[in-house]
Motif scaffolding. Structure first.
Motif, PDB file in Angstrom:
ATOM      1  N   ASP A  23       0.836  -1.207   0.000  1.00 14.12           N
ATOM      2  CA  ASP A  23       0.000   0.000   0.000  1.00 14.12           C
ATOM      3  C   ASP A  23       0.872   1.259   0.000  1.00 14.12           C
ATOM      4  OD1 ASP A  23       0.856  -0.587   2.570  1.00 14.12           O
ATOM      5  OD2 ASP A  23      -1.004  -0.012   3.557  1.00 14.12           O
ATOM      6  N   SER A  24       1.820   1.319   0.942  1.00 15.04           N
ATOM      7  CA  SER A  24       2.660   2.515   1.054  1.00 15.04           C
ATOM      8  C   SER A  24       3.962   2.134   1.759  1.00 15.04           C
ATOM      9  CB  SER A  24       1.907   3.573   1.871  1.00 15.04           C
ATOM     10  OG  SER A  24       2.803   4.483   2.452  1.00 15.04           O
ATOM     11  N   THR A  25       5.077   2.475   1.166  1.00 19.84           N
ATOM     12  CA  THR A  25       6.363   2.163   1.819  1.00 19.84           C
ATOM     13  C   THR A  25       6.488   2.957   3.123  1.00 19.84           C
ATOM     14  OG1 THR A  25       7.483   3.838   0.477  1.00 19.84           O
ATOM     15  CG2 THR A  25       7.577   1.568  -0.324  1.00 19.84           C
ATOM     16  N   ASN A  26       5.892   4.151   3.170  1.00 22.60           N
ATOM     17  CA  ASN A  26       5.955   4.919   4.427  1.00 22.60           C
ATOM     18  C   ASN A  26       5.211   4.192   5.543  1.00 22.60           C
ATOM     19  OD1 ASN A  26       7.368   7.058   3.278  1.00 22.60           O
ATOM     20  ND2 ASN A  26       6.137   8.596   4.302  1.00 22.60           N
ATOM     21  N   ARG A  27       4.050   3.640   5.210  1.00 16.78           N
ATOM     22  CA  ARG A  27       3.294   2.942   6.256  1.00 16.78           C
ATOM     23  C   ARG A  27       4.082   1.733   6.752  1.00 16.78           C
ATOM     24  NH1 ARG A  27       0.889  -1.317   7.599  1.00 16.78           N
ATOM     25  NH2 ARG A  27       1.066  -2.288   5.551  1.00 16.78           N
ATOM     26  N   SER A  45       5.637  -0.904  -6.844  1.00 12.26           N
ATOM     27  CA  SER A  45       4.447  -0.061  -7.041  1.00 12.26           C
ATOM     28  C   SER A  45       3.744   0.033  -5.692  1.00 12.26           C
ATOM     29  CB  SER A  45       3.514  -0.662  -8.104  1.00 12.26           C
ATOM     30  OG  SER A  45       3.141  -1.969  -7.739  1.00 12.26           O
ATOM     31  N   GLN A  46       2.812   0.964  -5.568  1.00 14.57           N
ATOM     32  CA  GLN A  46       2.071   1.128  -4.313  1.00 14.57           C
ATOM     33  C   GLN A  46       0.584   1.265  -4.657  1.00 14.57           C
ATOM     34  OE1 GLN A  46       4.653   3.728  -1.283  1.00 14.57           O
ATOM     35  NE2 GLN A  46       4.180   4.874  -3.103  1.00 14.57           N
ATOM     36  N   THR A  47      -0.248   0.667  -3.815  1.00 14.03           N
ATOM     37  CA  THR A  47      -1.690   0.779  -4.091  1.00 14.03           C
ATOM     38  C   THR A  47      -2.252   2.097  -3.556  1.00 14.03           C
ATOM     39  OG1 THR A  47      -2.068  -0.493  -2.092  1.00 14.03           O
ATOM     40  CG2 THR A  47      -2.154  -1.699  -4.178  1.00 14.03           C
ATOM     41  N   THR A  48      -1.715   2.580  -2.451  1.00  9.86           N
ATOM     42  CA  THR A  48      -2.176   3.867  -1.912  1.00  9.86           C
ATOM     43  C   THR A  48      -0.979   4.704  -1.453  1.00  9.86           C
ATOM     44  OG1 THR A  48      -2.611   2.720   0.182  1.00  9.86           O
ATOM     45  CG2 THR A  48      -4.520   3.205  -1.177  1.00  9.86           C
ATOM     46  N   GLY A  49      -0.140   5.047  -2.428  1.00  6.25           N
ATOM     47  CA  GLY A  49       1.008   5.907  -2.128  1.00  6.25           C
ATOM     48  C   GLY A  49       0.504   7.236  -1.589  1.00  6.25           C
ATOM     49  N   ARG A  50       1.139   7.698  -0.500  1.00  5.84           N
ATOM     50  CA  ARG A  50       0.657   8.916   0.151  1.00  5.84           C
ATOM     51  C   ARG A  50       1.495  10.116  -0.254  1.00  5.84           C
ATOM     52  NH1 ARG A  50       0.148   5.657   5.631  1.00  5.84           N
ATOM     53  NH2 ARG A  50       2.052   6.604   6.429  1.00  5.84           N
ATOM     54  N   GLY A  51       0.819  11.226  -0.515  1.00  3.31           N
ATOM     55  CA  GLY A  51       1.511  12.488  -0.779  1.00  3.31           C
ATOM     56  C   GLY A  51       1.189  13.481   0.317  1.00  3.31           C
ATOM     57  N   ARG A  52       1.685  14.695   0.182  1.00  3.42           N
ATOM     58  CA  ARG A  52       1.364  15.743   1.173  1.00  3.42           C
ATOM     59  C   ARG A  52      -0.109  16.082   1.115  1.00  3.42           C
ATOM     60  NH1 ARG A  52       4.508  20.964   0.283  1.00  3.42           N
ATOM     61  NH2 ARG A  52       4.717  21.381   2.484  1.00  3.42           N
ATOM     62  N   MET A  53      -0.623  16.635   2.206  1.00  2.00           N
ATOM     63  CA  MET A  53      -2.005  17.088   2.299  1.00  2.00           C
ATOM     64  C   MET A  53      -2.996  15.957   1.968  1.00  2.00           C
ATOM     65  SD  MET A  53      -1.261  20.068   3.203  1.00  2.00           S
ATOM     66  CE  MET A  53      -2.740  21.037   3.257  1.00  2.00           C
ATOM     67  N   GLN A  56      -3.131  11.426  -2.913  1.00  4.57           N
ATOM     68  CA  GLN A  56      -2.599  10.140  -3.374  1.00  4.57           C
ATOM     69  C   GLN A  56      -1.368  10.423  -4.225  1.00  4.57           C
ATOM     70  OE1 GLN A  56      -3.442   6.738  -4.579  1.00  4.57           O
ATOM     71  NE2 GLN A  56      -5.388   6.285  -3.652  1.00  4.57           N
ATOM     72  N   PHE A  57      -0.376   9.554  -4.145  1.00  6.63           N
ATOM     73  CA  PHE A  57       0.804   9.705  -5.003  1.00  6.63           C
ATOM     74  C   PHE A  57       0.754   8.609  -6.059  1.00  6.63           C
ATOM     75  CE2 PHE A  57       5.309   9.188  -6.119  1.00  6.63           C
ATOM     76  CZ  PHE A  57       5.618  10.503  -6.426  1.00  6.63           C
ATOM     77  N   PHE A  58       0.709   8.995  -7.308  1.00  6.97           N
ATOM     78  CA  PHE A  58       0.609   8.042  -8.417  1.00  6.97           C
ATOM     79  C   PHE A  58       1.850   7.139  -8.411  1.00  6.97           C
ATOM     80  CE2 PHE A  58       1.306   7.369 -13.149  1.00  6.97           C
ATOM     81  CZ  PHE A  58       0.340   6.384 -13.266  1.00  6.97           C
ATOM     82  N   LYS A 115       9.323  20.205 -14.604  1.00  8.51           N
ATOM     83  CA  LYS A 115       8.205  19.291 -14.351  1.00  8.51           C
ATOM     84  C   LYS A 115       8.593  18.323 -13.242  1.00  8.51           C
ATOM     85  CE  LYS A 115       5.903  19.341 -18.786  1.00  8.51           C
ATOM     86  NZ  LYS A 115       5.251  18.481 -19.758  1.00  8.51           N
ATOM     87  N   LYS A 116       7.598  17.868 -12.471  1.00 11.06           N
ATOM     88  CA  LYS A 116       7.893  17.061 -11.284  1.00 11.06           C
ATOM     89  C   LYS A 116       8.343  15.638 -11.639  1.00 11.06           C
ATOM     90  CE  LYS A 116       5.616  15.528  -6.994  1.00 11.06           C
ATOM     91  NZ  LYS A 116       4.722  15.981  -5.927  1.00 11.06           N
ATOM     92  N   VAL A 117       9.506  15.251 -11.099  1.00  7.57           N
ATOM     93  CA  VAL A 117       9.963  13.863 -11.245  1.00  7.57           C
ATOM     94  C   VAL A 117      10.039  13.153  -9.901  1.00  7.57           C
ATOM     95  CG1 VAL A 117      11.231  14.061 -13.426  1.00  7.57           C
ATOM     96  CG2 VAL A 117      12.403  14.600 -11.281  1.00  7.57           C
ATOM     97  N   GLY A 137       9.898   9.380   2.954  1.00  3.03           N
ATOM     98  CA  GLY A 137       9.356   8.674   1.784  1.00  3.03           C
ATOM     99  C   GLY A 137       9.674   9.437   0.515  1.00  3.03           C
ATOM    100  N   ILE A 138      10.169   8.707  -0.464  1.00  4.89           N
ATOM    101  CA  ILE A 138      10.622   9.330  -1.711  1.00  4.89           C
ATOM    102  C   ILE A 138      10.015   8.567  -2.889  1.00  4.89           C
ATOM    103  CG2 ILE A 138      12.667   9.818  -3.144  1.00  4.89           C
ATOM    104  CD1 ILE A 138      14.290   9.787  -0.437  1.00  4.89           C
ATOM    105  N   GLY A 139       9.357   9.266  -3.775  1.00  7.66           N
ATOM    106  CA  GLY A 139       8.812   8.630  -4.978  1.00  7.66           C
ATOM    107  C   GLY A 139       9.418   9.286  -6.207  1.00  7.66           C
TER     108      GLY A 139
END
Ligand code: BTN
Length: 246
Positions: A23-27, A45-53, A56-58, A115-117, A137-139
């Motif tokens: 789901d999330s490497t951070n979790r 890959s992650q099913t629910t990668g978390r971003g700020r605020m 979701q992080f693709f 552009k964001k990488v 956590g780094i994506g």
């Protein structure tokens, strides 16, 4: 939840736990029972990668999703500068791997040709009210997603084009992060300032500490705490501790 570890390796002295899909490497990094400093959780890959605020992080196959566990006692730059230290570690490592034209977008993104990488999410874990573990956590968008980026991010997202070994890259980033967090605050903030995007440009910024107010002005730079300085159109310079350049 117990996940199946696909691969466990030590690369450049960094313990890497490699999963196929979680789901999330951070979790996962936050709940590992026997974590050590710089231990790094990687997933393809992650099913629910978390971003700020709470975004979701693709997290498509073809990216690098990693979370580095830091022992808070080893952090010399201060907890508030871990994200900045991580941005420097990622940028340095990618440059050493041949990627050019990278810049840091305050506070937690890396841009390639504007552009964001890469996005970074730092979370603290407490035991008895004290922070003992910091999870960085780094994506990173390594290669092109099979079905392109989703519509909502496609204009702003980019990939670096990476043909090397993903786990080695993760270990290099973790190792560099370990070195950066041992620097002091001013060493981090001055290096960060030298690598920032949009300095001198008129931009709009969301101020997270003021109910997400939007402010427009010239980006001046950052201070010793890596807080953003913005010059408003009336000449006044304000400081933002937390927010996002949009
Ligand atoms: C952002 O852009 O807002 C930060 C994104 C951070 C994404 C990374 S991917 C690895 C780690 N695991 C997560 O769930 N999030 C971070």
């Amino acid at each position: 939840m117990t996940e199946y570890i696909y691969n466990k390796k030590i690369i450049y002295n960094v313990d890497i736990l490699h999963y196929k899909n979680i789901d999330s490497t951070n979790r996962v990094a936050g709940v590992l029972p026997s974590a050590t400093h710089l231990m790094t959780v990687v997933s393809d890959s992650q099913t629910t990668g978390r971003g700020r605020m709470n975004r979701q992080f693709f997290s498509y196959e073809g990216g690098l999703y990693m979370s580095v566990i830091l022992d808070s006692k080893k952090i010399k730059c201060g907890l508030g500068l871990c994200t900045s230290a991580a941005a420097l570690a990622v940028k340095d490592t990618l440059e050493k791997n041949g990627v050019r034209n990278l810049q840091i977008k305050w506070v937690n993104d890396i841009l390639l040709n504007r552009k964001k990488v890469c996005g970074i999410l730092t979370e603290a874990k407490t035991v008895n009210g004290e922070i003992n573990r910091v999870i960085v956590g780094i994506g990173i968008n390594l290669n092109k997603p099979q079905n392109n980026f989703p519509e909502e991010i496609k204009e702003k997202a980019e990939y670096i084009g990476f043909k090397g070994d993903k786990l080695t890259l993760a270990a290099e980033i973790a190792g560099n992060l370990g070195k950066y967090i041992e620097l002091n605050k001013s060493e981090i903030s001055s290096r960060y300032a030298d690598n920032m995007a949009f300095v001198g440009e008129r931009m709009t910024v969301t101020d997270y500490s003021k109910n997400n107010t939007k402010l427009t002005g010239k980006i001046v730079g950052i201070d010793n705490d890596c807080f953003l300085s913005l010059q408003l159109d009336n000449g006044q310079i304000i400081t933002l501790s937390s927010g996002e350049i949009i």
